[in-house]
Write a protein that holds these residues in place. Structure first.
Motif, PDB file in Angstrom:
ATOM      1  N   ARG A 127       0.795  -1.241   0.000  1.00 14.54           N
ATOM      2  CA  ARG A 127       0.000   0.000   0.000  1.00 14.54           C
ATOM      3  C   ARG A 127       0.822   1.282   0.000  1.00 14.54           C
ATOM      4  NH1 ARG A 127      -4.498  -1.894   4.509  1.00 14.54           N
ATOM      5  NH2 ARG A 127      -5.566  -3.429   3.200  1.00 14.54           N
ATOM      6  N   ALA A 170       2.773   2.909  -2.049  1.00 10.47           N
ATOM      7  CA  ALA A 170       2.662   3.812  -3.191  1.00 10.47           C
ATOM      8  C   ALA A 170       1.333   4.559  -3.161  1.00 10.47           C
ATOM      9  CB  ALA A 170       2.817   3.033  -4.497  1.00 10.47           C
ATOM     10  N   GLU A 171       0.284   3.855  -2.808  1.00  7.81           N
ATOM     11  CA  GLU A 171      -1.042   4.482  -2.725  1.00  7.81           C
ATOM     12  C   GLU A 171      -1.076   5.565  -1.648  1.00  7.81           C
ATOM     13  OE1 GLU A 171      -5.558   3.102  -1.347  1.00  7.81           O
ATOM     14  OE2 GLU A 171      -4.075   1.596  -1.931  1.00  7.81           O
ATOM     15  N   VAL A 184       1.538   7.284  -0.419  1.00  5.88           N
ATOM     16  CA  VAL A 184       2.379   8.401  -0.855  1.00  5.88           C
ATOM     17  C   VAL A 184       1.636   9.257  -1.868  1.00  5.88           C
ATOM     18  CG1 VAL A 184       4.466   9.005  -2.152  1.00  5.88           C
ATOM     19  CG2 VAL A 184       4.561   7.244  -0.374  1.00  5.88           C
ATOM     20  N   ALA A 185       1.019   8.629  -2.866  1.00 11.08           N
ATOM     21  CA  ALA A 185       0.268   9.386  -3.867  1.00 11.08           C
ATOM     22  C   ALA A 185      -0.868  10.173  -3.230  1.00 11.08           C
ATOM     23  CB  ALA A 185      -0.267   8.433  -4.935  1.00 11.08           C
ATOM     24  N   TYR A 186      -1.529   9.556  -2.264  1.00 13.07           N
ATOM     25  CA  TYR A 186      -2.609  10.245  -1.548  1.00 13.07           C
ATOM     26  C   TYR A 186      -2.080  11.490  -0.849  1.00 13.07           C
ATOM     27  CZ  TYR A 186      -5.956  11.312   2.111  1.00 13.07           C
ATOM     28  OH  TYR A 186      -6.818  11.977   2.963  1.00 13.07           O
ATOM     29  N   LEU A 244       0.667  13.258  -1.463  1.00 13.12           N
ATOM     30  CA  LEU A 244       1.126  14.265  -2.417  1.00 13.12           C
ATOM     31  C   LEU A 244      -0.025  14.997  -3.090  1.00 13.12           C
ATOM     32  CD1 LEU A 244       4.105  12.348  -4.080  1.00 13.12           C
ATOM     33  CD2 LEU A 244       4.252  14.432  -2.686  1.00 13.12           C
ATOM     34  N   ALA A 245      -1.168  14.344  -3.183  1.00 14.12           N
ATOM     35  CA  ALA A 245      -2.333  14.980  -3.821  1.00 14.12           C
ATOM     36  C   ALA A 245      -2.979  16.033  -2.942  1.00 14.12           C
ATOM     37  CB  ALA A 245      -3.359  13.909  -4.188  1.00 14.12           C
ATOM     38  N   THR A 291       0.432  19.576   1.262  1.00 19.63           N
ATOM     39  CA  THR A 291       1.666  18.800   1.342  1.00 19.63           C
ATOM     40  C   THR A 291       2.791  19.444   0.546  1.00 19.63           C
ATOM     41  OG1 THR A 291       0.417  16.752   1.603  1.00 19.63           O
ATOM     42  CG2 THR A 291       2.716  16.544   0.925  1.00 19.63           C
ATOM     43  N   THR A 314       9.450   5.787  -6.234  1.00 16.74           N
ATOM     44  CA  THR A 314       8.818   5.919  -7.550  1.00 16.74           C
ATOM     45  C   THR A 314       7.534   6.738  -7.460  1.00 16.74           C
ATOM     46  OG1 THR A 314       9.718   3.785  -8.246  1.00 16.74           O
ATOM     47  CG2 THR A 314       7.832   4.617  -9.477  1.00 16.74           C
ATOM     48  N   ALA A 315       6.812   6.603  -6.340  1.00 14.57           N
ATOM     49  CA  ALA A 315       5.555   7.346  -6.166  1.00 14.57           C
ATOM     50  C   ALA A 315       5.783   8.825  -5.852  1.00 14.57           C
ATOM     51  CB  ALA A 315       4.731   6.705  -5.058  1.00 14.57           C
ATOM     52  N   GLY A 316       7.056   9.218  -5.593  1.00 15.04           N
ATOM     53  CA  GLY A 316       7.344  10.634  -5.380  1.00 15.04           C
ATOM     54  C   GLY A 316       7.809  11.006  -4.002  1.00 15.04           C
TER      55      GLY A 316
END
Length: 482
Positions: A30, A32-33, A35-37, A39-40, A44, A64-66
């Protein structure tokens, strides 16, 4: 200062003003999910994943997810949280867990806003599910005794936190499971302004039973240490803590953690239903208080709470052992145990719901092999009743309800509104008297046994049964409802 608003201030925080820190150990499923959440979220500025030397792809997927990925200085969530704090570039930090799912948008903003707006220094998340077993049986009872000013925080062990970096750097980060409760207590002790913010509903992976045992031990150690440092650790408080933990086993929040996927519920009244004799009368006989009890029962103008409080005061100075001895000797109706077992085998969660006291109801519950007991709580100093009564909140009407202020039917409402999947789909109930009427009416299927009112079965739309033995040998369609 401590406050617990249900929502953060409405003013939008400055964009890109928060460092999000995610301690992670083997969270490849989980991370990556999450991290993406993070950053959105518009608040943040950066996401730091502190990798606890994972042996899966956690670090690679996070990068990779940022996220900016750093390796923790040592094994343990506390060390990872501290390392993230030292690495953060922003003054406001938000901690997230690496295994979260089902997040509603804007949680980083929601947590950070009270800090960014100057309303708070330290924020804990309140989320939809109730606390787990360690929260309800260890953390909350201990806080209630040693730090009562923190006892109302819903998830004191939760890892979703926002705080000032400068405050966090002045606190001590425990290595293990006690880190979150330690930070909460320490932030309070140094004068930080504490706030709780409702962030909706989230989901974590559940902890193995062995981990829960270790967590409870570590959480207890941390609270004891903080209590000692604050000069609050006394023998009398230890006794009070154990009493508080016993009471916590009778709370609706703890009971809901033990549902274990069951979606059908059977609720049984105690006095007059599973036992022909009322517990309070048996106790009065055993302690020589029959005349005084009769005088209290002969007060038709009293409301339920007033009468219950007066009866509780009558048994002041009676020992816990006497209460439990009477409960152990209370005669159960023939066939009651067999029917409870039959219903449990059919997938029902079975509970005793009583206007009596938890100290007795839990004994009877264990004699029946039922799953839980809900009743009001008598207070004990040491092992002696002090006569004070606490009404179980599960019996109180929800805010805005038009029903009776105090009623067993509200227990059904709490179960039906509990959001964990699978939801409760069917509730059966059994009683014998008018104080059971609303519970029986609210049930999907109701039974009355030895009714004390001639029209109870009719008014409750319930099946009248002669005995548990008859029930145990009838085909009552115990298959799950379609």
């Amino acid at each position: 200062m401590i406050s617990k608003p249900s929502a953060p201030p409405s003013a939008a925080p400055p964009a890109r003003s928060v460092s999000v820190v995610i301690p992670a150990l083997n969270e490849a499923a989980r991370i990556a999910e999450v991290v993406a959440y993070a950053l959105a979220d518009p608040a943040t500025a950066e996401v730091i994943v502190v990798d606890d030397s994972s042996i899966d792809a956690t670090a690679e997927l996070a990068r990779t997810a940022g996220a900016r990925v750093i390796t923790s200085s040592m094994l343990g969530k506390g060390a990872s949280m501290h390392d993230g704090c030292l690495a953060a570039e922003q003054e406001v930090l938000v901690y997230l867990d690496g295994d979260l799912t089902g997040l509603q948008p804007g949680i980083v903003t929601a947590l950070a806003t009270p800090v960014l707006s100057g309303c708070a220094d330290f924020v804990k998340a309140r989320f939809g599910r109730g606390g787990g077993r360690v929260t309800e049986l260890t953390a909350k009872p201990m806080l209630k005794v040693f730090f009562p000013e923190l006892a109302e925080f819903a998830q004191p062990l939760g890892g979703l936190i926002a705080a000032r970096r400068s405050l966090l750097r002045s606190l001590s980060f425990e290595d293990g499971y006690g880190v979150d409760i330690g930070l909460l207590i320490d932030a309070h002790r140094v004068g930080g302004r504490l706030v709780e913010v409702d962030i909706g509903r989230i989901e974590h992976d559940s902890q193995p039973l062995l981990d829960l045992s270790l967590m409870a031990t570590e959480v207890a150690r941390v609270i004891f240490a903080r209590a000692r440092a604050a000069g609050r650790l006394h023998v009398e408080q230890i006794t009070a803590m154990y009493e508080s933990q016993r009471q916590a086993a009778g709370s609706i929040d703890y009971i809901l953690t033990r549902r274990r996927g069951r979606s059908r519920l059977l609720l049984l009244d105690m006095d007059g239903t599973v036992s022909e004799q009322r517990f309070v009368m048996a106790l009065a006989q055993a302690t020589g208080r029959e005349r005084e009890l009769a005088a209290l029962l002969d007060q038709p103008g009293d409301d339920a709470v007033t009468r219950s409080a007066a009866i509780a005061a009558l048994f002041r100075f009676v020992t816990r052992q006497q209460f439990e001895q009477v409960a152990r000797a209370l005669p159960l109706r023939p066939g009651a145990i067999e029917w409870v077992n039959q219903m449990r085998r059919a997938g029902f969660m079975v509970g005793l719901v009583s206007d009596s006291w938890f100290v007795a109801a839990d004994v009877v519950r264990r004699r029946l092999f039922a799953d839980f007991a809900l009743a009001h709580v008598l207070q004990f100093d040491g092992e002696v009743c002090n006569g004070q009564l606490n009404i179980n909140p599960a019996f109180r009407a929800p805010l805005g309800s038009n029903g009776p202020a105090l009623c067993k039917s509200h227990v059904l409402t709490r179960f039906r509104e509990e959001p964990s999947e699978p939801r409760i789909t069917e509730i059966w109930a059994m009683g014998d008297n008018l104080n059971d009427l609303e519970m029986l009416r609210a049930a999907d299927r109701a039974f009355v046994i030895d009714p004390k009112h001639p029209h109870l079965a009719r008014d409750a739309d319930a099946l009248k049964v002669d005995s548990f033995l008859a029930l145990a040998h009838r085909a009552l369609d115990a298959e799950p409802a379609a």
